[in-house]
Each structure stands twice: as C-alpha cells, then as structure tokens.
Design an enzyme around this catalytic site. Structure first.
Site, mmCIF file in Angstrom:
data_model
loop_
_atom_site.group_PDB
_atom_site.id
_atom_site.type_symbol
_atom_site.label_atom_id
_atom_site.label_comp_id
_atom_site.label_asym_id
_atom_site.label_seq_id
_atom_site.Cartn_x
_atom_site.Cartn_y
_atom_site.Cartn_z
ATOM 1 N N SER A 1 0.822 -1.215 0.000
ATOM 2 C CA SER A 1 0.000 0.000 0.000
ATOM 3 C C SER A 1 0.852 1.260 0.000
ATOM 4 O O SER A 1 1.985 1.276 0.489
ATOM 5 C CB SER A 1 -0.920 0.022 1.224
ATOM 6 O OG SER A 1 -1.932 -0.940 1.093
ATOM 7 N N GLN A 2 0.260 2.316 -0.527
ATOM 8 C CA GLN A 2 0.873 3.638 -0.492
ATOM 9 C C GLN A 2 1.148 4.009 0.974
ATOM 10 O O GLN A 2 0.286 3.805 1.841
ATOM 11 C CB GLN A 2 -0.111 4.629 -1.115
ATOM 12 C CG GLN A 2 0.363 6.061 -1.139
ATOM 13 C CD GLN A 2 -0.711 6.989 -1.711
ATOM 14 O OE1 GLN A 2 -1.772 6.545 -2.132
ATOM 15 N NE2 GLN A 2 -0.438 8.276 -1.699
#
Length: 213
Positions: A64-65
């Site tokens: 994930s970012q």
C-alpha cells in the site's frame, strides 16, 4: 538485507511528505521513519520504496501507499494494549507498523504465496505478530474474538458481518468499501447491536477476495 544512512534519509523525507498530507500522529510517523520499507519490495525496485505510492508485489497484490498505511494507522488510534486483527497481510508492511505500537496483532492472508513469503520474512527483521493465519478474511478469526481494532487492507464490495460481530464494544473496524474505488469506512461498536458509521474519503485498493488461494 541492508538498511543504510541513505535509506534513513529517504524515510525522513517520506515522513515530511506524510506530515504535509495531514498525518500528525507522532507514533505513526515514528513507525514510518523506522521501518525499512525497501526490504518489503523487490530489490530491483528499491529506488521506489520511499516514494508515496503503492507498488506491485507477488500474487498480483500491492504494497500500500505509505499515506494509506499511515492514514489507516492514525485513524485507528492504536494503543499498546490493543488486540488487533489485520485482514490482508500482503507484504507485511502495515503489519510492521501495527507492531511498532506494541499491539497484539493477528494477521490473515489468503494468497498462499504471500502468506509463505511474509510469514518467514517478517520475523527475520524482528516483526513478530501473535499469529500469522492462512485463511479467508471475510470470516475473520472467531476463535480469538473479540478484537479492539480490525483493519482491512483490501477493497471489500460489502462489509463482512463476521468482522462487525468480532469487535469489542468500543472497538473500531476500518475497511475500504466499494468496487473500483473505495470509501474508507470506520465502524465504532457502541453496544451489542449499535454501530456508528463514518465515511472518510475515497481510496484505491486491490480487491478483497474470498476463500483461500
């Protein structure tokens, strides 16, 4: 598995980016500044590790970012005494952030390739959840319920009822709900039958899949 002064400098820059985007929880920022994110992705893509973006990993999943990880962690207001269920271990990066809070973490992954890889990798860099589970996140983990916090790190087309049922009264479920883009949704259990629901904006996640793979 090296972690150098250069990597630390890149993490410090990433922390500044996250602060500028509204992440203010000091413990979240401390975790981001400490965890060697470059070790969670293929070494040939190491240059991308400290950019604020999602990145592909094995089994058609993504790490994930950093902003998303920080936002979810900040929203849950994690305490060291919390018993947490994470749905979607993935690369283990979010798991490591949760463990930096000294919480008791149970984490479920349904992709066997990722489960095997991450469950052997995380302990090597001294991140040890209470349990790694290869299983279906839609079912939660009934034998360890209730949980203080449940975090879902994949887009769910609907809110699985077992996850709501496995929350303590006063507990929080944070889940991205929707198909192509998701609305980050927070449920706070007010009583046995009553939940408060808050919608916290649009995010993009890989889909939450049912059954084991």
């Amino acid at each position: 598995m090296k972690d150098t002064a250069k990597h630390q400098g890149l993490r410090n820059q990433l922390v500044k980016v996250l602060e500028a985007k509204g992440i203010h929880d000091k413990n979240v920022l401390k975790a981001i500044s400490k965890i060697p994110r470059h070790l969670f992705i293929d070494s040939s893509f190491e240059a991308h590790a400290y950019q604020d973006k999602a990145f592909p990993i094995a089994a058609e999943q993504t790490i994930s970012q950093p902003y998303t990880v920080a936002f979810q962690s900040q929203t849950l207001e994690i305490k060291p005494t919390d018993k947490i269920l994470e749905i979607g271990t993935g690369s283990g990066y979010q798991t490591a952030v949760l463990l930096e809070f000294k919480a008791e973490v149970y984490t479920i992954e349904r992709q066997h390739e990722l489960f095997k890889r991450t469950s052997s990798f995380l302990p090597k860099i001294n991140y040890k959840p209470k349990r790694f589970i290869f299983g279906d996140g839609y079912k939660g983990l009934q034998e360890q319920a209730p949980f203080d916090k449940i975090i879902v790190t994949a887009g769910a087309p609907f809110v699985p009822k077992p996850l709501l049922a496995q929350l303590k009264v006063g507990g929080k479920l944070l889940i991205p709900v929707g198909d192509k883009t998701q609305i980050m949704t927070l449920f706070i259990r007010k009583s046995n039958k009553e939940f408060e629901k808050l919608e916290l904006g649009d995010f993009a996640f890989v889909p939450m899949l049912e059954e084991k793979n």
